[in-house]
Scaffold this motif. Structure first.
Motif, PDB file in Angstrom:
ATOM      1  N   VAL A 118       1.501  -7.322   0.166  1.00  0.00           N
ATOM      2  CA  VAL A 118       1.513  -5.864   0.041  1.00  0.00           C
ATOM      3  C   VAL A 118       0.113  -5.369  -0.331  1.00  0.00           C
ATOM      4  O   VAL A 118      -0.385  -4.382   0.230  1.00  0.00           O
ATOM      5  CB  VAL A 118       2.558  -5.416  -1.002  1.00  0.00           C
ATOM      6  N   GLN A 119      -0.522  -6.059  -1.281  1.00  0.00           N
ATOM      7  CA  GLN A 119      -1.883  -5.684  -1.667  1.00  0.00           C
ATOM      8  C   GLN A 119      -2.850  -5.893  -0.510  1.00  0.00           C
ATOM      9  O   GLN A 119      -3.757  -5.071  -0.301  1.00  0.00           O
ATOM     10  CB  GLN A 119      -2.334  -6.485  -2.877  1.00  0.00           C
ATOM     11  N   THR A 120      -2.674  -6.966   0.255  1.00  0.00           N
ATOM     12  CA  THR A 120      -3.531  -7.214   1.408  1.00  0.00           C
ATOM     13  C   THR A 120      -3.382  -6.104   2.437  1.00  0.00           C
ATOM     14  O   THR A 120      -4.381  -5.616   2.988  1.00  0.00           O
ATOM     15  CB  THR A 120      -3.197  -8.578   2.053  1.00  0.00           C
ATOM     16  N   ALA A 121      -2.144  -5.676   2.689  1.00  0.00           N
ATOM     17  CA  ALA A 121      -1.910  -4.578   3.634  1.00  0.00           C
ATOM     18  C   ALA A 121      -2.537  -3.277   3.119  1.00  0.00           C
ATOM     19  O   ALA A 121      -3.132  -2.520   3.893  1.00  0.00           O
ATOM     20  CB  ALA A 121      -0.419  -4.398   3.872  1.00  0.00           C
ATOM     21  N   ALA A 122      -2.416  -3.030   1.822  1.00  0.00           N
ATOM     22  CA  ALA A 122      -3.004  -1.818   1.234  1.00  0.00           C
ATOM     23  C   ALA A 122      -4.526  -1.856   1.334  1.00  0.00           C
ATOM     24  O   ALA A 122      -5.165  -0.838   1.653  1.00  0.00           O
ATOM     25  CB  ALA A 122      -2.571  -1.679  -0.220  1.00  0.00           C
TER      26      ALA A 122
END
Length: 182
Positions: A118-122
């Motif tokens: 999720v952090q990577t996508a953000a």
């Protein structure tokens, strides 16, 4: 009854000139920015010394890379302050560059494998938006050209004073043409 000039106002029974107040405040702001530049320069030197010390010891690539990227962030902030001193406006392009390097530094420091999906996508979304903003900033004419009432700015000015002189010349010529002939 005499009207007071628009450029003056009454304060504590004395007449103060607004232009001189603004000029003094701008000089004070410039002094603050100069102090910030000197502080950033000192922090950069300290970080460079830390990098040299880190290179003499057993190498931790992650740590050294994070320090180098931090120095690059400081250099970009220094450049942002220099642009502010020269033009008295914040360069959005330089601010976006600083943000991109800061985000990438955090990814390097924490490691790509340790960051959740999720952090990577953000982070990817943020980098895409910042990259798009950087492209828009590069394609948009400088604000001085827009304020000159031109549809586009074919002339690239190296210095803000050149633009001001050019605008004053055109406005004075326009004003002279519109003056009634006696």
């Amino acid at each position: 009854m005499q009207k007071r000039l628009k450029s003056r106002f009454l304060f504590c029974d004395r007449w103060l000139d607004r232009q001189s107040i603004v000029r003094n405040m701008e000089a004070f702001q410039d002094l603050i920015v100069i102090v910030l530049c000197l502080g950033l320069f000192a922090v950069m030197l300290i970080q460079l010394w830390g990098i040299l010390i880190a290179l003499t010891q057993p190498l931790d690539y992650k740590h050294v890379t994070a320090k180098i990227l931090f120095v690059l962030i400081l250099v970009e902030l220094f450049r942002l302050l220099m642009v502010y001193l020269q033009e008295h406006s914040i360069s959005v392009g330089v601010a976006v560059e600083v943000t991109i390097v800061s985000v990438l530094r955090e990814v390097v420091v924490h490691g790509v494998m340790e960051i959740s999906s999720v952090q990577t996508a953000a982070i990817c979304g943020l980098l895409l938006i910042l990259g798009g903003l950087l492209v828009v900033c590069a394609k948009t004419p400088h604000m001085d050209c827009i304020s000159a009432n031109t549809k586009f700015c074919p002339i690239v000015y190296e210095d803000r004073r050149e633009l001001q002189n050019d605008l004053e010349f055109h406005y004075s010529r326009h004003r002279d043409e519109n003056q009634p002939r006696v």
